[in-house]
Design an enzyme around this catalytic site. Structure first.
Site, PDB file in Angstrom:
ATOM      1  N   SER A   6       0.813  -1.214   0.000  1.00  0.00           N
ATOM      2  CA  SER A   6       0.000   0.000   0.000  1.00  0.00           C
ATOM      3  C   SER A   6       0.844   1.260   0.000  1.00  0.00           C
ATOM      4  O   SER A   6       0.397   2.309  -0.459  1.00  0.00           O
ATOM      5  CB  SER A   6      -0.914   0.002   1.230  1.00  0.00           C
ATOM      6  OG  SER A   6      -0.128  -0.080   2.423  1.00  0.00           O
ATOM      7  N   THR A  14      -3.285  -8.657   2.504  1.00  0.00           N
ATOM      8  CA  THR A  14      -2.865  -8.510   1.112  1.00  0.00           C
ATOM      9  C   THR A  14      -2.358  -7.111   0.801  1.00  0.00           C
ATOM     10  O   THR A  14      -1.567  -6.943  -0.130  1.00  0.00           O
ATOM     11  CB  THR A  14      -4.042  -8.842   0.181  1.00  0.00           C
ATOM     12  OG1 THR A  14      -5.160  -8.002   0.495  1.00  0.00           O
ATOM     13  CG2 THR A  14      -4.456 -10.297   0.349  1.00  0.00           C
ATOM     14  N   CYS A  15      -2.806  -6.119   1.554  1.00  0.00           N
ATOM     15  CA  CYS A  15      -2.340  -4.758   1.287  1.00  0.00           C
ATOM     16  C   CYS A  15      -0.871  -4.581   1.639  1.00  0.00           C
ATOM     17  O   CYS A  15      -0.205  -3.694   1.099  1.00  0.00           O
ATOM     18  CB  CYS A  15      -3.173  -3.756   2.078  1.00  0.00           C
ATOM     19  SG  CYS A  15      -4.941  -3.866   1.741  1.00  0.00           S
ATOM     20  N   PHE A  16      -0.379  -5.401   2.556  1.00  0.00           N
ATOM     21  CA  PHE A  16       1.008  -5.270   2.998  1.00  0.00           C
ATOM     22  C   PHE A  16       1.835  -6.507   2.667  1.00  0.00           C
ATOM     23  O   PHE A  16       2.961  -6.639   3.147  1.00  0.00           O
ATOM     24  CB  PHE A  16       1.038  -5.024   4.515  1.00  0.00           C
ATOM     25  CG  PHE A  16       0.132  -3.918   4.965  1.00  0.00           C
ATOM     26  CD1 PHE A  16      -1.083  -4.206   5.579  1.00  0.00           C
ATOM     27  CD2 PHE A  16       0.475  -2.599   4.750  1.00  0.00           C
ATOM     28  CE1 PHE A  16      -1.925  -3.193   5.985  1.00  0.00           C
ATOM     29  CE2 PHE A  16      -0.367  -1.573   5.159  1.00  0.00           C
ATOM     30  CZ  PHE A  16      -1.575  -1.866   5.772  1.00  0.00           C
TER      31      PHE A  16
END
Length: 1004
Positions: free
Chosen positions: A948, A970-972
């Protein structure tokens, strides 16, 4: 009408289309002149006259590009035991039909006991070799005999057309009428033509044959409600499920639909779509299932001939057994472990030289890793080879497996199991010889080995692994040795030197993995096939030398596997086979297993058997030029200042296509789409810091590129590579608006650094870049069309009577399209053939889809300037939009970080990577999607993973208790992994989380 008697031979099997009628007339003339008085030489036994009538073909496969096929049948009489052809005739060609009617009769003098008839159906091609439409191989021993005294109805039988190899695409039936002429004391031949004029059919006296005929003529069962059968423009039959808007190749049945709920069906179709797009490398070699033929037919040996499978692994022919004769859809983990074991045993010596000469001299010898010194090897006397034994975990086959003669005598020392002998080497050390499987070991065998010794080393001498002695070696390149005859005679062979180096100090003190340095990622020549060597070019790029053929290549030979090895199930950790030569497995004081490499004198926690490229996957080809282009490209992308902070979309998963279309196409100013994406799924709690957006691109890609909607279709060569459907306007009146939407989505993905889950043909990317499409681009899209144009380019096409026009078929109607003004009146000659080829390619890839492509580029260039895209070539543009499909576990592991108590040598981390290595390719892709939100890897591998806040490496963080399942951010690119107590527990819960996770409830 002709009487074909053996022996009649046709010398040239590769006949041109203009040679076949001439050869056929000669063959018929020869047969008719020799129909009387010719001594039968086709084999022993009574000869009879067989009348064969080729009636018709039913529902043949469509091979022509512009219309139906031009089928004809070739009949071959051959000796079954010798596979020797005796006679060859063929029917006339029926033009432009998939249901031809020949009604031609032939007479053969045959020996019913050992002769067979082969019927091969071909599509006549004026440009290249005729296309194969199927074959029927008929034994002649059970055919009926005509009865002239009875009223004979016209009878026939429909034979299912069979493929010639696993790559053959055939369908339909061949209707034949076959029966023997009645025996009339030598008057058969003279009256055969007279009887033919009076006969209109005969009675089949074999009731089983009639029953099988009746059974084969039954129509297929009706389709379930909501299903429709269609045929694409390539003649392939597919089935449309209007209930859940999906398509599939196999015919559904009422039983399948009634046994599962709609949700299960939808899930199965989604998983099939996942495999279709993710496993690009496996599906391209997908083996077509062969339908079984009833009617009591005998075995058909022609189906087992597969040149493609033999050629698939020719670079490894010395190291691998022959491929299976018939296509295999699944292989047991035991067979895979044996294959991995065979590959792991092929290791060069310290100088990188392979012992190919030794293998070539004795291709059937079995070489196992040695665990005795050179002195023991010289003095060990072995009896003749023993009987064939089952391959144990430590066995390695180099070359084809051959049964060996039974042992003539067995020396047995009192107190030892049957077949075991105690000996001493020159230094007075005691060792033990197992005459049952020709192995030696330092460990005294126990009596329980007696029942395994003769039957074949199912457990062999690896039984001492379970003894509770922590410091004794569990396995040192397998604690057994096979001393074959070539090994004894080689005074200074590479194998002997490797054995000497491996055990020069067998009593070395046990090192501690805690104090050993971390293994460096260095260039290694391990696991190369025999005769291969790896070197480094001046620019630092590794290349490979094949000393067998004296050639060099950039491609790693270890990545060239047979077709049947490319779609394997997950490995079982107990079926990995023996360690490579020079390696030893020990147990640390805390109970953990570590490995010692006596060749390089290092220790490590990682199992070396899992470092084979066959398991880890291919390495990522780093491209410095692409990296520089990509950095320049990202630098030139500017975000407008007068737009909102983010662009929000709230969508339903089950209607993601239409909702996304309405939301994105409602934006009047495309610059708004350059704002930060913020995606929310209805009834799911998830904060989109990049991961939910990647999920959205993945799900939307599956819908946009689904052929069900008629916007795209599969290319001619496979069922996963996409191209624009030229008839998309007939499926959707607003198709141009949808192509503009797809262009915007593609531009969104590139602008925001995301990836699409789809693969297009190479001309698609060339059209985006405005490049000229060449003949070579045709080869990967439609090989048959390419071969036709290639033949025109290399030969004089004047005799083909081609014009500058093309016949195009749409929904059963054929239209003539001029490639240039008045093209139907301009003949293709040797002088203008290049212009003709260029115009055909232009029509095939550009003219038919020009409107759709312009609409796509309109949406794409609204977000990205086309001049900026043109810095990439077509290959780089594909990687920019779709990423890589393969997962290199070594690269993934090298670019990972650990937090909250985890470190690279932590037991849980070691277990995690072991579980990843034991996964098959599909599960690795699903794990990658679970932790990153996408199934694609950036161009230069995991080092360029984005989160992100920019570049973010894959992270594993300790979290929770052993009772919990792993969870992903999932963003990181982060995986929260509980501290599990055993490897089995970690593997089970990791697979459970990956296979059952959907949505973002409680996880961002």
């Amino acid at each position: 009408m002709s009487l074909c008697e053996a022996p009649v031979h046709v010398g040239d099997k590769e006949l041109k289309y203009f040679q076949i009628p001439q050869m056929l007339s000669q063959l018929s003339l020869l047969a008719s002149h020799h129909s009387r008085g010719l001594e039968f030489s086709g084999g022993q036994g009574e000869s009879r006259i067989l009348r064969v009538k080729v009636v018709s073909g039913i529902d043949l496969a469509k091979k022509d590009i512009f219309g139906a096929s031009d089928p004809y049948v070739k009949l071959s009489l051959y000796v079954a035991d010798e596979n020797r052809e005796l006679a060859l005739v063929q029917t006339k060609t029926i033009k432009k039909t998939l249901n031809p009617k020949w009604n031609e009769e032939f007479y053969f003098r045959v020996n019913p006991s050992n002769h067979r008839l082969l019927f091969e159906v071909f599509d006549e091609n004026r440009l290249t070799r005729d296309d194969f439409l199927g074959q029927v191989d008929v034994p002649l021993s059970h055919l009926p005999t005509e009865d002239p005294t009875m009223e004979r109805p016209y009878t026939f039988k429909d034979f299912l057309l069979r493929p010639r190899s696993h790559k053959s695409r055939v369908k339909g039936f061949l209707r034949l009428k076959m029966a023997y002429m009645p025996k009339n004391g030598g008057q058969d031949e003279e009256n055969s033509e007279q009887r033919d004029d009076m006969e209109h059919g005969w009675e089949v006296v074999d009731s089983n044959d009639s029953a099988s005929q009746h059974q084969e003529e039954l129509p297929p069962p009706p389709l379930p409600p909501g299903w429709e059968e269609k045929v694409d423009n390539l003649g392939r039959t597919y089935y449309v499920n209007h209930n859940n808007r999906s398509t599939q190749w196999h015919r559904p049945s009422l039983m399948d639909v009634s046994s599962e709920s709609d949700n299960n069906i939808r899930q199965i179709n989604q998983e099939a779509a996942h495999r279709r797009f993710r496993s690009r490398r496996h599906i391209s070699e997908d083996l077509e299932p062969e339908a079984s033929e009833g009617g009591g037919e005998g075995p058909e040996p022609w189906e087992t001939i597969s040149e493609e499978m033999n050629m698939a692994g020719d670079s490894l022919s010395l190291a691998l057994p022959p491929p299976p004769a018939s296509p295999v859809s699944r292989t047991s983990p035991q067979e895979l472990s044996e294959e991995v074991s065979r590959r792991l045993q092929i290791t060069p010596d310290s100088n990188g030289e392979q012992f190919s000469s030794l293998i070539q001299r004795e291709p059937s010898s079995r070489l196992r890793s040695c665990s005795v010194t050179d002195t023991v090897a010289e003095q060990a006397h072995l009896p003749p080879p023993s009987t064939p034994t089952r391959r144990a975990r430590s066995s390695t086959v180099t070359g084809g497996e051959e049964p060996t003669p039974s042992v003539a005598y067995v020396h047995t020392t009192p107190g030892l199991p049957s077949g075991w002998e105690e000996r001493k080497d020159a230094k007075g050390r005691t060792y033990y010889v197992n005459h049952n499987n020709r192995t030696t070991t330092w460990t005294r065998p126990i009596m329980q080995l007696a029942e395994d010794g003769a039957s074949g080393s199912a457990t062999n001498s690896n039984n001492h692994l379970v003894e509770p002695q922590i410091r004794r070696p569990r396995s040192l390149s397998s604690p057994t040795v096979t001393l074959s005859a070539p090994l004894e005679g080689a005074k200074d062979s590479p194998i002997r030197r490797a054995v000497k180096d491996t055990l020069s100090n067998p009593q070395s003190p046990q090192p501690s993995p805690y104090n050993s340095p971390k293994p460096q990622h260095k260039v290694t020549q391990s696991f190369l096939p025999p005769g291969w060597e790896m070197r480094i070019a001046p620019n630092g790029r590794p290349f490979f030398i094949d000393h067998n053929t004296k050639t060099t290549t950039w491609e790693d030979p270890r990545l060239k596997f047979p077709v049947h090895m490319r779609s394997k199930a997950s490995l079982n950790p107990n079926d990995l086979g023996p360690l490579p030569p020079g390696w030893e497995e020990r147990i640390h004081l805390d109970g953990r297993t570590f490995y010692i490499d006596h060749n390089s004198k290092i220790t490590q926690w990682e199992d070396p058997r899992l470092q084979n490229p066959a398991i880890t996957g291919p390495a990522v080809p780093y491209s410095r030029e692409f990296k520089q282009k990509y950095d320049y490209f990202r630098k030139k992308l500017k975000k407008p200042a007068d737009i909102p902070n983010r662009f929000e979309m709230k969508l339903h998963r089950n209607n993601i296509f239409e909702e996304s279309y309405r939301r994105i196409m409602s934006v009047k100013r495309p610059d708004v789409l350059k704002a930060r994406l913020w995606i929310e799924f209805e009834s799911e709690k998830g904060l989109d810091y990049g991961g939910v957006a990647r999920e959205w691109f993945f799900l939307l890609s599956k819908e946009m590129f689904n052929p069900y909607y008629g916007l795209f279709e599969y290319s001619a060569t496979d069922n996963y590579t996409l191209q624009i459907n030229p008839n998309s306007g007939l499926c959707n009146e607003d198709h141009l608006s949808y192509f503009t939407f797809i262009g915007r989505v593609a531009g969104l993905a590139v602008f925001h650094g995301k990836l699409l889950d789809g693969f297009f043909i190479r001309p698609f990317y060339k059209m985006m870049l405005g490049k000229q499409i060449t003949l070579n681009d045709m080869e990967s899209v439609d090989s048959e069309y390419y071969n036709s144009l290639k033949w025109i380019l290399e030969n004089d096409p004047t005799e083909l009577d081609l014009m500058f026009c093309i016949d195009e078929e749409n929904f059963g109607q054929t239209y003539q399209v001029d490639l240039k003004p008045n093209g139907s009146e301009i003949m293709v000659t040797n002088e203008n053939k290049r212009e003709y080829i260029d115009l055909v390619i232009q029509w095939r890839f550009v003219n038919r889809v020009q409107k759709q492509m312009n609409a796509f580029l309109e949406g794409f260039t609204e977000l990205l300037p086309i001049d900026l895209i043109k810095i990439f070539d077509e290959n780089e543009l594909e990687l920019l939009m779709c990423g890589l499909g393969d997962v290199d576990v070594n690269d993934w592991r090298q670019h990972s970080i650990y937090k909250n108590g985890y470190c690279p040598n932590h037991p849980v981390i070691q277990w995690f990577w072991k579980a990843v290595l034991l996964m098959d390719a599909e599960k690795r892709i699903r794990l990658l999607q679970f932790v990153t939100g996408t199934s694609r890897v950036p161009m230069n591998g995991f080092a360029e993973l984005y989160g992100s806040n920019g570049p973010q490496l894959f992270t594993i963080e300790q979290w929770g208790s052993p009772e919990k399942l792993p969870r992903a951010h999932t963003c990181f690119n982060r995986l929260d992994l509980p501290p599990y107590e055993t490897f089995e527990d970690l593997r089970e819960k990791l697979l459970m989380a990956v296979e059952n996770a959907q949505g973002f409830e409680g996880v961002d």
